[in-house]
Design an enzyme around this catalytic site. Sequence first.
Site, PDB file in Angstrom:
ATOM      1  N   GLU A  83       0.809  -1.222   0.000  1.00 16.11           N
ATOM      2  CA  GLU A  83       0.000   0.000   0.000  1.00 16.11           C
ATOM      3  C   GLU A  83       0.843   1.273   0.000  1.00 16.11           C
ATOM      4  O   GLU A  83       0.776   2.096   0.921  1.00 16.11           O
ATOM      5  CB  GLU A  83      -0.972  -0.006   1.182  1.00 16.11           C
ATOM      6  CG  GLU A  83      -2.010  -1.097   1.057  1.00 16.11           C
ATOM      7  CD  GLU A  83      -3.179  -0.969   2.033  1.00 16.11           C
ATOM      8  OE1 GLU A  83      -3.021  -0.319   3.081  1.00 16.11           O
ATOM      9  OE2 GLU A  83      -4.243  -1.513   1.737  1.00 16.11           O
TER      10      GLU A  83
ATOM     11  N   CYS B 242       5.973  13.232   1.620  1.00 19.37           N
ATOM     12  CA  CYS B 242       7.069  13.719   2.459  1.00 19.37           C
ATOM     13  C   CYS B 242       7.449  15.123   1.998  1.00 19.37           C
ATOM     14  O   CYS B 242       7.306  15.457   0.813  1.00 19.37           O
ATOM     15  CB  CYS B 242       8.257  12.762   2.338  1.00 19.37           C
ATOM     16  SG  CYS B 242       9.682  13.272   3.338  1.00 19.37           S
TER      17      CYS B 242
ATOM     18  N   CYS C 187      13.386  15.668  -0.487  1.00 16.82           N
ATOM     19  CA  CYS C 187      12.234  15.760  -1.384  1.00 16.82           C
ATOM     20  C   CYS C 187      12.221  17.129  -2.077  1.00 16.82           C
ATOM     21  O   CYS C 187      11.904  17.232  -3.263  1.00 16.82           O
ATOM     22  CB  CYS C 187      10.932  15.506  -0.633  1.00 16.82           C
ATOM     23  SG  CYS C 187      10.701  13.750  -0.261  1.00 16.82           S
TER      24      CYS C 187
ATOM     25  N   GLU D  57      -6.568  -8.064  -0.811  1.00 15.54           N
ATOM     26  CA  GLU D  57      -6.937  -8.124   0.600  1.00 15.54           C
ATOM     27  C   GLU D  57      -8.405  -7.785   0.761  1.00 15.54           C
ATOM     28  O   GLU D  57      -8.932  -6.886   0.097  1.00 15.54           O
ATOM     29  CB  GLU D  57      -6.163  -7.074   1.418  1.00 15.54           C
ATOM     30  CG  GLU D  57      -4.697  -7.310   1.576  1.00 15.54           C
ATOM     31  CD  GLU D  57      -4.059  -6.216   2.450  1.00 15.54           C
ATOM     32  OE1 GLU D  57      -4.768  -5.586   3.258  1.00 15.54           O
ATOM     33  OE2 GLU D  57      -2.859  -5.987   2.291  1.00 15.54           O
TER      34      GLU D  57
ATOM     35  N   GLU E 290      -3.577  -4.395  15.159  1.00 13.21           N
ATOM     36  CA  GLU E 290      -4.456  -5.199  14.307  1.00 13.21           C
ATOM     37  C   GLU E 290      -4.941  -6.475  14.990  1.00 13.21           C
ATOM     38  O   GLU E 290      -5.444  -7.382  14.329  1.00 13.21           O
ATOM     39  CB  GLU E 290      -3.767  -5.486  12.966  1.00 13.21           C
ATOM     40  CG  GLU E 290      -3.761  -4.230  12.114  1.00 13.21           C
ATOM     41  CD  GLU E 290      -3.096  -4.370  10.765  1.00 13.21           C
ATOM     42  OE1 GLU E 290      -2.336  -5.335  10.567  1.00 13.21           O
ATOM     43  OE2 GLU E 290      -3.337  -3.502   9.913  1.00 13.21           O
TER      44      GLU E 290
ATOM     45  N   HIS F 275      -8.484  -7.234  14.279  1.00 15.20           N
ATOM     46  CA  HIS F 275      -8.860  -7.353  12.865  1.00 15.20           C
ATOM     47  C   HIS F 275      -9.176  -8.811  12.576  1.00 15.20           C
ATOM     48  O   HIS F 275      -8.462  -9.710  13.011  1.00 15.20           O
ATOM     49  CB  HIS F 275      -7.682  -6.893  11.997  1.00 15.20           C
ATOM     50  CG  HIS F 275      -8.038  -6.667  10.564  1.00 15.20           C
ATOM     51  ND1 HIS F 275      -8.331  -7.704   9.706  1.00 15.20           N
ATOM     52  CD2 HIS F 275      -8.140  -5.532   9.835  1.00 15.20           C
ATOM     53  CE1 HIS F 275      -8.600  -7.192   8.506  1.00 15.20           C
ATOM     54  NE2 HIS F 275      -8.492  -5.880   8.557  1.00 15.20           N
TER      55      HIS F 275
HETATM   56  C1  GLA Z   1      -4.239  -2.767   4.714  1.00 12.43           C
HETATM   57  C2  GLA Z   1      -2.837  -3.342   4.802  1.00 12.43           C
HETATM   58  C3  GLA Z   1      -2.741  -4.541   5.679  1.00 12.43           C
HETATM   59  C4  GLA Z   1      -3.625  -4.406   6.889  1.00 12.43           C
HETATM   60  C5  GLA Z   1      -5.034  -4.132   6.469  1.00 12.43           C
HETATM   61  C6  GLA Z   1      -5.995  -4.048   7.628  1.00 12.43           C
HETATM   62  O1  GLA Z   1      -4.943  -3.110   3.613  1.00 12.43           O
HETATM   63  O2  GLA Z   1      -2.276  -3.607   3.559  1.00 12.43           O
HETATM   64  O3  GLA Z   1      -1.386  -4.679   6.053  1.00 12.43           O
HETATM   65  O4  GLA Z   1      -3.154  -3.371   7.681  1.00 12.43           O
HETATM   66  O5  GLA Z   1      -5.072  -2.909   5.811  1.00 12.43           O
HETATM   67  O6  GLA Z   1      -7.305  -3.806   7.199  1.00 12.43           O
HETATM   68 ZN    ZN Z   2      11.371  13.266   1.897  1.00 12.25          ZN
END
Ligand code: GLA
Ligand code: ZN
Length: 682
Positions: free
Chosen positions: A150, A155, A160, A310, A358, A361
């Site tokens: 993700e 920054c 930068c 995911e 988490e 989760h």
């Molecule tokens: C994201 C991240 C995961 C986790 C999930 C939890 O999508 O990629 O590492 O943190 O959220 O919902």
């Molecule tokens: Zn930077």
Amino acid sequence: MINPKLAKIFYGGDYNPDQWPREMWDDDIRLLKLAHIDVATLPVFSWALLQPDETHYDFAWLDQILDLLAANDIYACMATSTAAHPAWMARRHPDVLRVDFHGRKRRFGIRHNSCPNSPTYRKYAQALAHALAERYQDHPALLLWHVSNEFGGACYCDNCAAAFRAWLQQRYGTLEELNDRWYTRFWSHTFYHWEEIVPPNTLSEHLSPYDETRTAFQAISLDYQRFMSDSILACYRGEYQAIKEFTPDIPVTTNFMGHYKPLDYFAWAAYLDVISWDSYPPMDVNPADVALRHDLMRGLKNGQPFMLMEQTPSQQNWQPYNSLKRPGVLRLWSYQAVAHGADAVMYFQIRQSRGACEKWHGAVISHAGHENTRVFREVAELGKELDQLGDSLLDATIEAQVAILFDWKNWWALEMSSGPSQDLKYLGQICKYYRALWKLGIPVDLVSPASDLSKYRLLIAPVAYLLQPGFAKRVESFVEAGGAFLTTFFSGMVDENDRVVLGGYPGELRDLTGIWVEEFDALPPEVTNEIVFEKPLGQLTGSYQCGLVCDLIHAEKAEALAVYAKDFYAGRPALTRNRFGSGTAWYVASDPEQPFLDALLAHICAEQSIAPLLTPPSGVEITRRAKGEHAFTFLLNHNDEPAEVQLGDISGRDLLSGKDVSGKTAIPAHGVRIIRTGSSLG
Ligand code: GLA
Ligand code: ZN
């Protein structure tokens, strides 16, 4: 196929064996097999374990788990672990730490925390990707690569700032050109040296410490947004190249976040072998809004199948209210992704963490640690079904005759605009048009300004405020050749540097739409106007509420089909249509209530001979994928009650129940059908 080594819909999820003692791994494997899981994504956040210091790697535990997976016919979606740097790196090389929007240097902490222009971060991240690829290039478990995790954020550090100046020099050549494009005579901003340019944040151009969109200089902030997206992309590409040196044929991805604003995913997509994304809708989501995100992800690589990388099997931890997925919803939402072009269904996470943020989760294996849970049973049942589907759906494509334009640069610029209304949001406008088509059962592609338009009959471009160079001309050719184009208020306003297109709005779209927008009025939330049809247009009749922004139009060449009912501009056009070549250009001058858009799109689609796949009852979603001789019609019942669908000409085998269906079919609450027919349909 994403990778023919596993010729079925991939089924798996993020797996963190390094959070657990070795003794537990055998039981993990037993449970994975029980759940029909065949892909484990790892190691996603293990940099500190894999590299305890500057000069050593420790791959021993990873060797062990990968061997164990391979011995049990489970594949690895190999992550590069570079989304959270180790603490030693932050201590010894503070350049890896980001500076935030307020100019504060971060300390070690959280994740997604590295400066994208840090030479240290780039060097070590690429080195780790390189080492992993070298070591595991021939490992039998290796199925695909998952770079970092993700990517995102921003920054504002000195590295930068320097990289921004270099990026600008590359883009504009001279300061003279930059001063012109940025309109720097405003507020005495003329730059005489590149060094005078600083990143736009709350220490410089941004007006509100709480709102990153409130800038005094849109052109500067817009370029910084482009630059950040490019900088982060360069990090991804560095790892991509390191990996490809050893495994040129193994596909590489990084997990996207659907409608994630800071990164221009269309610009990124060319560098991914397969698109993957993480879908975390709240429980009360409108299913059309999830469908839109799947279609956007499919659109990034022109319709190529993508991965649902995911989703949670049950609940999340980071929403304000983390409701459980109700029984059947996990299956329904998984097939919704497949229905929109996904060839992989994966979870976060396999085993629920014991500590940190988490731990609440949801996961395939809960804290109870065994298979006797509702969630595990649902996961396993779905796994079994996906096994049975085999390769039947892989690579099946979706044909759409309607396209909705989705342009990240427009999104950034529109929401940085100082005026006309703080409530004007790009995604909200896109959703309204998409929802109308979803309810009609009409497939949609999300396209970029660079996409080929020739295969569509209708192009919708809500609030196309900033137009890419050359785009208006391409739309003109599309309409001339018989296409229908629909755009809305506050479109065609500025060029790629947010400079107004002079000579009357909507700028480059004036000729095509046949109108001149002389003024635009913003209505506060409690104020509305009405759009009135003197003559009905299809099902559009009587009056509809509108608000947010009202353009005051002169229908120069266009026909006015409806007018405003109130205020000093009562009687002025609110909906226009212009014949242009063999096609038509529609202009919706305000933000109307949903029933207006539902009926308008039904009318335009009928005029353009765009037929729905079926007429779905409320809350039932219809999509179609096709491959070779077969078409697969998906029926997804999002209602909490059973629904009945009239199948019309469609008759064939439901791949999930194994039964032949025709005439009408009853679908239980949250139920799914995938009806296979000959490809002549549609
Ligand atoms: C994201 C991240 C995961 C986790 C999930 C939890 O999508 O990629 O590492 O943190 O959220 O919902
Ligand atoms: Zn930077």
